[in-house]
Write an enzyme that holds these catalytic residues in place. Structure first.
Site, PDB file in Angstrom:
ATOM      1  N   ASP A 230       0.880  -1.158   0.000  1.00 18.45           N
ATOM      2  CA  ASP A 230       0.000   0.000   0.000  1.00 18.45           C
ATOM      3  C   ASP A 230       0.921   1.212   0.000  1.00 18.45           C
ATOM      4  O   ASP A 230       2.123   1.110   0.264  1.00 18.45           O
ATOM      5  CB  ASP A 230      -0.951  -0.019   1.206  1.00 18.45           C
ATOM      6  CG  ASP A 230      -2.120   0.963   1.017  1.00 18.45           C
ATOM      7  OD1 ASP A 230      -2.036   1.828   0.106  1.00 18.45           O
ATOM      8  OD2 ASP A 230      -3.107   0.871   1.761  1.00 18.45           O
TER       9      ASP A 230
HETATM   10  C1  BGC Z   1      -4.904   3.474   0.166  1.00 20.64           C
HETATM   11  C2  BGC Z   1      -5.002   2.527  -1.006  1.00 20.64           C
HETATM   12  C3  BGC Z   1      -4.790   3.271  -2.292  1.00 20.64           C
HETATM   13  C4  BGC Z   1      -3.457   3.986  -2.239  1.00 20.64           C
HETATM   14  C5  BGC Z   1      -3.150   4.787  -3.495  1.00 20.64           C
HETATM   15  C6  BGC Z   1      -3.647   4.314   0.123  1.00 20.64           C
HETATM   16  O1  BGC Z   1      -3.715   5.325   1.068  1.00 20.64           O
HETATM   17  O2  BGC Z   1      -4.953   2.751   1.371  1.00 20.64           O
HETATM   18  O3  BGC Z   1      -6.240   1.884  -1.003  1.00 20.64           O
HETATM   19  O4  BGC Z   1      -4.868   2.409  -3.377  1.00 20.64           O
HETATM   20  O5  BGC Z   1      -3.463   4.887  -1.145  1.00 20.64           O
HETATM   21  O6  BGC Z   1      -3.953   5.904  -3.576  1.00 20.64           O
END
Ligand code: BGC
Length: 739
Positions: A230
């Site tokens: 993530d």
């Molecule tokens: C989120 C993800 C997301 C990523 C990119 C993170 O903060 O938890 O779900 O895909 O950011 O935006």
């Protein structure tokens, strides 16, 4: 064109390889121009595309307009995997249009608590429903030659301290609940990538959790795609690669690149491990290289979003057939959401829609705001205007719901209540107008202190950019509601399964409720709920009958078919969701009273009947047996329950699970009861039990008489080594008797 991975791996320098395992920026991977390795772009989903192309001062800003489809929870409320497939394939088309290689979604974490800030993105409290819907969605996206990133692996069940919280979860609970949907999607839909979560699980960050990523995901489930972090979930880049994580996002991450080079040079990380990550990343890039860009018809996607939302809305109450409304003549709409609805949640999934349908743009109802424009501030004058007007109308439709700031990635809710001004208005309007309809724009459960006073409640969830037009279709009966709740609506926050642990702001989360979340919890406690899992009404009614099983017994390796007839008893066409649950009457471990194991959505004309069928297999009966490290369907009677909500299951049948008895590994601490349960009898062991019984002054384990029940329990609980003290039989002799 395909990448020649073997040759690339031979030609890449160690530094280039270390560079390839982190991104180039927020959305792009790195290119290696001299070898022809292209950069590719990823974009957030899951219910629309958030592609960022514009930069200001080096940072991405804004987003390319894209169609906002119903959010995860709404889509799941359709209980219709074909709808999930279609949403996925439309998203895939938009991705092709924007040259996006992989969509970051679906998000399949379970709703451990209704407070989780991202519940609108997550699908359900039930792993089977989540798994089936997400599998269809992933197949839809990937049918377009576009990848997905199944997220957030695993147990990202709270937003509070999401980047560091340590989730203490026993293995059985992980297997049966929090990993189960991931497992189904990985095995059945083969997602191109998986995104690990920020949190720790039992002490280890997901990004470096070798048990999670390597043992379970890759070795057990056979996942051979890319695992990415993530955004910012990297802790230790070397440990992460040892655990088989591939790609760090976002990038670049020069310090981590250097650390990897150093670790290889110092012999702390085998170069082959880094090579394996690079090879998987190249294979992933390669998968999308031949995907042709396409144009897509945005208006058609918007029109589909309208149709889809009409399948997702859940009718929770409809007294006196208040809905559908014959017309909007003398109907009063109340609330700012009638003009500008709430239709998506906050955070990384928040996209820029191509347009937004407000219900008032699609019908000629009268309108009053009722409360402040922000959705949470009381406005006495506006309230009074509604109360004065309400009795003069045939019906009042209140557009209620949670304001944007109440539900977002990054934090959790602290209450289940709607803003007080909304609860107060609904309550007071219902006192002067019995034909009050409440529409809910929410991403997760809310309390409804006015539930029994209003005429109808229609939960639109967060229905995407076409929610307003879909609302009008539903209010008039042009479309018939057919959604079902993918989660329990509790009566009070204090009733919820994780209440004593959730949202306390602590560094650790203790999953003391274990496998009992959602309806599993309320059923086990025989607790009342506001609306049960799987519940949803229609403008017509349905009847079920004729439950038939292909067999009354089930044994390992076989499948069992259950069939049932469903009939539309009303005078309009509509869809019903037939649900099948399995409950094990006896079990070696505590189990929920029942669990969803099948569902089918059927469309029926008035008077029409259809037979639906379900196939049950080992997983329909099994629990995760920690001792055997395997799924285990223990011998016993299974109840097959069929109906139209988790609390309306009129058809019941029984199946004998004929599994081999669970073998007991006998040690000196094994109890007499366990030996007996394991498949008994050993005739010579019986003689020893008689000796033990005699020491209590009774004939046998099953003797009648005063205190017999007590002696029986004592004996069953006695470990084998204690036969020495109680009956003068040394443990060696006990073992001998068991041979
Ligand atoms: C989120 C993800 C997301 C990523 C990119 C993170 O903060 O938890 O779900 O895909 O950011 O935006």
């Amino acid at each position: 064109m395909h990448l020649d991975r073997a040759s690339l791996l031979r030609n890449l320098t160690l530094e280039e390889k270390a560079g390839l395992v982190s991104g180039a920026d927020s959305w792009w991977t790195k290119a290696v121009d001299r070898l022809g390795i292209p950069a590719i772009m990823v974009s957030d989903g899951p219910h629309g595309l958030r592609t960022q192309t514009e930069r200001r001062n080096g940072a991405y800003v804004g987003a390319v307009p894209a169609v906002c489809f119903p959010a995860g929870v709404a889509l799941t409320a359709s209980f219709d995997p074909s709808l999930a497939y279609e949403e996925g394939s439309r998203l895939g088309e938009e991705a092709r249009g924007q040259r996006v290689h992989t969509v970051l979604g679906p998000a399949v974490n379970l709703k451990r608590s209704p407070l989780c800030g991202r519940n609108f993105e997550y699908l359900s409290e039930d792993p089977y429903l989540t798994g089936v819907m997400a599998t269809a969605y992933v197949r839809g996206v990937q049918s377009q030659g576009i990848g997905v990133s199944l997220k957030h692996f695993a147990a990202n069940n709270q937003e509070t301290r999401r980047m560091s919280v340590d989730e203490h979860i026993d293995e059985r609970t992980l297997r049966e609940l929090y990993l189960a949907a991931f497992e189904m999607v990985v095995k059945e839909a083969h997602p191109w990538t998986v995104m690990c979560s920020y949190n720790r699980i039992n002490g280890s960050y997901s990004s470096e959790n070798a048990w999670l990523l390597d043992d379970v995901l890759r070795k057990e489930w056979g996942f051979d795609g890319v695992v990415m972090t993530d955004w910012g979930a990297m802790n230790d880049p070397v440990k992460a690669r040892q655990a088989s994580l591939d790609l760090e996002m976002p990038g670049p991450s020069p310090e981590h690149d250097k650390a990897l080079v150093r670790a290889v040079r110092e012999g702390k990380l085998p170069e082959a491990t880094l090579d394996a990550a690079v090879e998987r990343i190249l294979a992933w890039i390669d998968k999308g290289l031949e995907t042709a860009p396409c144009t897509y018809d945005r208006e058609a996607h918007h029109a589909w979003a309208r149709e889809a939302e009409a399948q997702c809305a859940v009718l929770l109450r409809n007294e006196r057939h208040l809905l559908p409304l014959a017309s909007f003549d003398r109907v009063l709409f109340v609330g700012p959401f009638a003009r500008t609805p709430r239709y998506q949640g906050g955070g990384s999934s928040h996209i820029r829609p191509i347009k937004l349908d407000g219900a008032l743009d699609f019908c000629a109802a009268d309108w009053l705001p009722g409360w402040g424009d922000d959705g949470k501030t009381a406005d006495p004058a506006r309230l009074q205007a509604v109360l004065d007007a309400a009795p003069r109308y045939r019906a009042v439709v209140v557009f209620a719901g949670l304001p944007d700031a109440y539900e977002s990635e990054g934090y959790d809710r602290t209450s289940l209540a709607l803003p007080a001004c909304q609860d107060a208005l609904i309550d007071q309007v219902a006192s002067v107008q019995s034909d009050t309809v409440v529409l809910l724009h929410v991403g997760s459960p809310v309390t409804m202190p006015w539930k029994d006073k209003v005429g109808a409640i229609l939960n639109l969830y967060l229905g995407g950019e076409a929610v307003g037009s879909a609302t009008v279709d539903l209010l008039t009966g042009k479309r018939i509601p057919s959604g079902k709740l993918p989660e329990t609506f509790p009566l009070r926050l204090e009733d919820t399964p994780a209440y004593t642990d959730y949202g306390r702001g602590t560094h650790d989360a203790w999953y003391g409720e274990r496998v009992f979340i959602g309806y599993r919890w309320y059923d086990d406690r025989k607790a009342g709920v506001l609306f049960p899992f799987g519940f949803g009404l229609s403008y017509t009614t349905f009847g079920l009958d004729g439950l038939e099983l292909s067999s009354r017994t089930w044994s390992k390796g076989s499948t069992l078919e259950a069939k049932v007839r469903v009939t539309n008893l009303g005078s309009v066409a509509g869809s019903e969701v037939v649900q099948l649950y399995v409950g094990m009457a006896q079990s070696p471990v505590p189990r929920p009273p029942k669990e969803l194991k099948g569902f089918r959505k059927v469309f029926l004309e008035p008077g029409e009947s259809k037979v639906v069928s379900f196939v049950l297999d080992e997983r329909s009966f099994a629990f995760w047996d920690v001792e055997r490290h395997a799924w285990h369907a223990a011998k016993g009677t299974a109840r097959i329950l069929v109906g139209t909500s988790s609390r309306d299951l009129p058809l019941v049948a029984k199946v004998e699970v004929r599994e081999e008895p669970r073998p007991v590994v006998v040690t000196d601490t094994t109890t007499i009861g366990d030996v007996i349960d394991s498949g008994w009898p050993y005739p010579r062991f019986d003689a020893l039990l008689k000796k033990l019984a005699a020491s209590y002054g009774i004939d046998s384990l099953d003797a009648a008489g005063e205190d017999a029940a007590m002696y029986r329990s004592w004996m069953l609980a006695t470990p084998l080594h204690s036969l020495a003290v109680f009956a003068g039989v040394p443990y060696e002799q006990v073992l001998e008797a068991l041979r």
